[in-house]
Design a protein around this motif. Structure first.
Motif, PDB file in Angstrom:
ATOM      1  N   CYS A 109       7.473   3.537  43.417  1.00 58.80           N
ATOM      2  CA  CYS A 109       6.739   4.796  43.476  1.00 58.80           C
ATOM      3  C   CYS A 109       6.729   5.458  42.106  1.00 58.80           C
ATOM      4  CB  CYS A 109       7.398   5.734  44.493  1.00 58.80           C
ATOM      5  SG  CYS A 109       6.691   7.400  44.546  1.00 58.80           S
ATOM      6  N   ASN A 110       5.581   5.993  41.719  1.00 60.29           N
ATOM      7  CA  ASN A 110       5.468   6.874  40.555  1.00 60.29           C
ATOM      8  C   ASN A 110       5.128   8.263  41.089  1.00 60.29           C
ATOM      9  OD1 ASN A 110       5.769   4.973  38.298  1.00 60.29           O
ATOM     10  ND2 ASN A 110       3.896   4.072  39.103  1.00 60.29           N
ATOM     11  N   PRO A 111       6.089   9.166  41.144  1.00 62.53           N
ATOM     12  CA  PRO A 111       5.830  10.483  41.738  1.00 62.53           C
ATOM     13  C   PRO A 111       5.124  11.432  40.761  1.00 62.53           C
ATOM     14  CG  PRO A 111       8.117  10.333  41.066  1.00 62.53           C
ATOM     15  CD  PRO A 111       7.496   8.998  40.750  1.00 62.53           C
ATOM     16  N   ARG A 112       3.969  10.982  40.276  1.00 65.73           N
ATOM     17  CA  ARG A 112       3.220  11.710  39.251  1.00 65.73           C
ATOM     18  C   ARG A 112       1.803  11.151  39.212  1.00 65.73           C
ATOM     19  NH1 ARG A 112       2.860   7.781  35.527  1.00 65.73           N
ATOM     20  NH2 ARG A 112       4.564   6.267  35.341  1.00 65.73           N
ATOM     21  N   ALA A 113       1.025  11.589  38.233  1.00 62.69           N
ATOM     22  CA  ALA A 113      -0.339  11.090  38.071  1.00 62.69           C
ATOM     23  C   ALA A 113      -0.332   9.642  37.604  1.00 62.69           C
ATOM     24  CB  ALA A 113      -1.091  11.948  37.056  1.00 62.69           C
ATOM     25  N   THR A 114      -1.307   8.881  38.070  1.00 61.30           N
ATOM     26  CA  THR A 114      -1.562   7.538  37.552  1.00 61.30           C
ATOM     27  C   THR A 114      -3.075   7.338  37.503  1.00 61.30           C
ATOM     28  OG1 THR A 114      -1.371   6.587  39.774  1.00 61.30           O
ATOM     29  CG2 THR A 114       0.597   6.481  38.348  1.00 61.30           C
ATOM     30  N   SER A 115      -3.485   6.135  37.135  1.00 57.16           N
ATOM     31  CA  SER A 115      -4.885   5.902  36.794  1.00 57.16           C
ATOM     32  C   SER A 115      -5.856   6.031  37.958  1.00 57.16           C
ATOM     33  CB  SER A 115      -5.029   4.519  36.160  1.00 57.16           C
ATOM     34  OG  SER A 115      -4.271   4.438  34.972  1.00 57.16           O
ATOM     35  N   GLY A 116      -5.373   6.111  39.183  1.00 57.56           N
ATOM     36  CA  GLY A 116      -6.268   6.317  40.318  1.00 57.56           C
ATOM     37  C   GLY A 116      -7.099   7.576  40.199  1.00 57.56           C
ATOM     38  N   ILE A 117      -6.630   8.546  39.419  1.00 57.02           N
ATOM     39  CA  ILE A 117      -7.393   9.789  39.226  1.00 57.02           C
ATOM     40  C   ILE A 117      -8.780   9.501  38.662  1.00 57.02           C
ATOM     41  CG2 ILE A 117      -6.440  10.184  36.909  1.00 57.02           C
ATOM     42  CD1 ILE A 117      -7.293  12.929  39.447  1.00 57.02           C
ATOM     43  N   HIS A 118      -8.924   8.408  37.913  1.00 56.91           N
ATOM     44  CA  HIS A 118     -10.227   8.065  37.335  1.00 56.91           C
ATOM     45  C   HIS A 118     -11.260   7.741  38.405  1.00 56.91           C
ATOM     46  CE1 HIS A 118      -8.236   8.131  33.531  1.00 56.91           C
ATOM     47  NE2 HIS A 118      -7.537   7.042  33.760  1.00 56.91           N
ATOM     48  N   LEU A 119     -10.814   7.352  39.594  1.00 58.49           N
ATOM     49  CA  LEU A 119     -11.723   6.995  40.672  1.00 58.49           C
ATOM     50  C   LEU A 119     -12.123   8.190  41.525  1.00 58.49           C
ATOM     51  CD1 LEU A 119     -10.010   3.656  41.738  1.00 58.49           C
ATOM     52  CD2 LEU A 119     -12.063   3.956  40.345  1.00 58.49           C
ATOM     53  N   LEU A 120     -11.638   9.367  41.176  1.00 62.26           N
ATOM     54  CA  LEU A 120     -11.962  10.582  41.919  1.00 62.26           C
ATOM     55  C   LEU A 120     -12.841  11.534  41.108  1.00 62.26           C
ATOM     56  CD1 LEU A 120      -8.404  11.071  43.377  1.00 62.26           C
ATOM     57  CD2 LEU A 120     -10.442  10.621  44.737  1.00 62.26           C
ATOM     58  N   SER A 121     -13.232  11.132  39.921  1.00 65.96           N
ATOM     59  CA  SER A 121     -13.925  12.045  39.009  1.00 65.96           C
ATOM     60  C   SER A 121     -15.321  12.416  39.469  1.00 65.96           C
ATOM     61  CB  SER A 121     -14.006  11.428  37.604  1.00 65.96           C
ATOM     62  OG  SER A 121     -14.796  10.254  37.625  1.00 65.96           O
ATOM     63  N   ASN A 122     -15.917  11.640  40.410  1.00 61.39           N
ATOM     64  CA  ASN A 122     -17.269  11.977  40.861  1.00 61.39           C
ATOM     65  C   ASN A 122     -17.272  12.951  42.027  1.00 61.39           C
ATOM     66  OD1 ASN A 122     -16.415  10.382  42.973  1.00 61.39           O
ATOM     67  ND2 ASN A 122     -18.083   8.905  42.847  1.00 61.39           N
TER      68      ASN A 122
END
Length: 382
Positions: free
Chosen positions: A268-281
């Motif tokens: 687990c990474n309890p922080r931001a990771t690169s998946g945020i790039h897939l929510l930009s729209n």
């Protein structure tokens, strides 16, 4: 009607995820500041940031870092503080001293530490009666033979680590050299397909979520190509964990789907990771980041994104998987750093990369390891 603009401080500006968050908030009219110990960093080049503060290292100068963060919050009247990288562990330690007028988008230090630790994360998931791989603590080499369960192949990795650093693939009976960078966990090797997730939640309620295969990676570490998929089993696992932890903030998981269809969390990474790039729209993502009522799923509007420079640097290796698939992949993905509204960070990444290379030479680590060297957290604070 748009909500009243808020004043937001984004930390961890060396990372593409911080740039993505700053751009999304700025586009929605919020006033965004940055705070980062690496100079320059990606936010240094972004027009989405009003001002980017240079701050001390949270790892090596915590008291100075704390004082500076508190001063920025007071001076700029910050209403939301969003950590993105491993400085989140320092921010969580500071949080009790941050004015109540500023919302810290993070869990408590105790919770963060428990999930960042690869052993106690698995133990937490077991406590919640969720499927997990066989995982045991290793303090010395002599323990390893007795820890093998029914399997013959295992992964040995540091309890605190990132980017798959110092991971050892070990087959039962093989000799091991002395383990460094410990303590360690021994975890059963599960063959299958790798997935990553990224989620934003408030008090156990999911506000945003995406799942994506870990298809192209930089070495054995970070994923560099992202494409959202629907995966009900993984979502159900994440939803159950987040609900039982009453989680608030960003949280990410790495999974393996075994050949029989089971989904196993690796870490687990309890922080931001690169998946945020897939929510930009999604226009709702800014509300989710500020922990307002909003539900958005990347798979509702599938998209693909990539870190173009690493993808092209890895071309000779990736072509081995199939020329047609590789070129089809890169032509349908946007670059996470380039934006026509904010183009300079794309070119600024070269400068940041060179700074990290020099920093790595100075301290005797790789550029990848240097990217977290002054912010990472590797165990309980003495």
């Amino acid at each position: 009607m748009k909500a009243k603009p808020s004043t937001v401080l984004v930390t961890g500006g060396r990372a593409p995820v911080a740039l993505e968050i700053a751009r999304m908030l700025s586009l929605e009219g919020h006033i965004v500041y940055g705070a980062e110990s690496l100079n320059p960093n990606l936010l240094s080049f972004s027009r989405g940031v009003v001002k980017n503060y240079k701050v001390p290292s949270p790892r090596f100068a915590f008291e100075d870092y704390k004082r500076t963060i508190l001063e920025i919050i007071q001076k700029e009247k910050i209403e939301y503080l969003i950590p993105t990288c491993e400085e989140i562990y320092a921010i969580a330690r500071i949080a009790p001293e941050i004015p109540k007028s500023c919302v810290v988008v993070s869990e408590s230090f105790e919770k963060l530490d428990r999930l960042h630790n690869k052993l106690t994360f698995i133990e937490t998931a077991q406590k919640h009666e969720l499927l997990v791989p066989y995982t045991r603590y290793v303090s010395n080499l002599d323990q390893i033979p007795s820890l093998y369960n029914e399997g013959s192949r295992f992964v040995i990795k540091p309890v605190y680590s990132r980017f798959a650093q110092n991971v050892i693939m070990h087959t039962k009976g093989e000799r091991l050299n002395d383990l460094e960078h410990g303590p360690w966990v021994l975890q059963e090797f599960i063959a299958g397909k790798a997935f990553c997730t990224y989620t934003i939640a408030r008090e156990g309620k999911i506000l945003a979520h995406t799942t994506y295969p870990s298809q192209y990676t930089w070495g054995r570490g970070a994923t560099i190509y992202f494409e959202s998929v629907l995966h009900p089993k993984i979502f159900q696992w994440v939803q159950s964990f987040v609900e039982k932890e009453k989680w608030t903030g960003q949280i990410s998981f790495d999974f393996i789907q075994s050949h029989d269809g089971g989904v196993y969390p690796l870490e687990c990474n309890p922080r931001a990771t690169s998946g945020i790039h897939l929510l930009s729209n999604s226009a709702k993502i800014s509300d989710a980041l500020l922990l307002r009522d909003s539900i958005t799923f990347a798979s509702d509007k599938p998209q693909a994104a990539m870190l173009t420079v690493p993808m092209f640097l890895g071309t000779p290796y990736f072509l081995g998987r199939g020329v047609k698939d590789y070129f089809s992949t890169i032509t349908r993905a946007r670059d996470v750093l380039f934006s026509w509204r904010d183009p300079i960070p794309f070119f600024g990444q070269m400068i940041v990369g060179f700074v990290l290379f020099l920093k790595g030479l100075k301290v005797g680590v790789s550029a990848t390891e240097a990217s977290t060297y002054d912010i990472e957290y590797n165990g309980p604070i003495a």
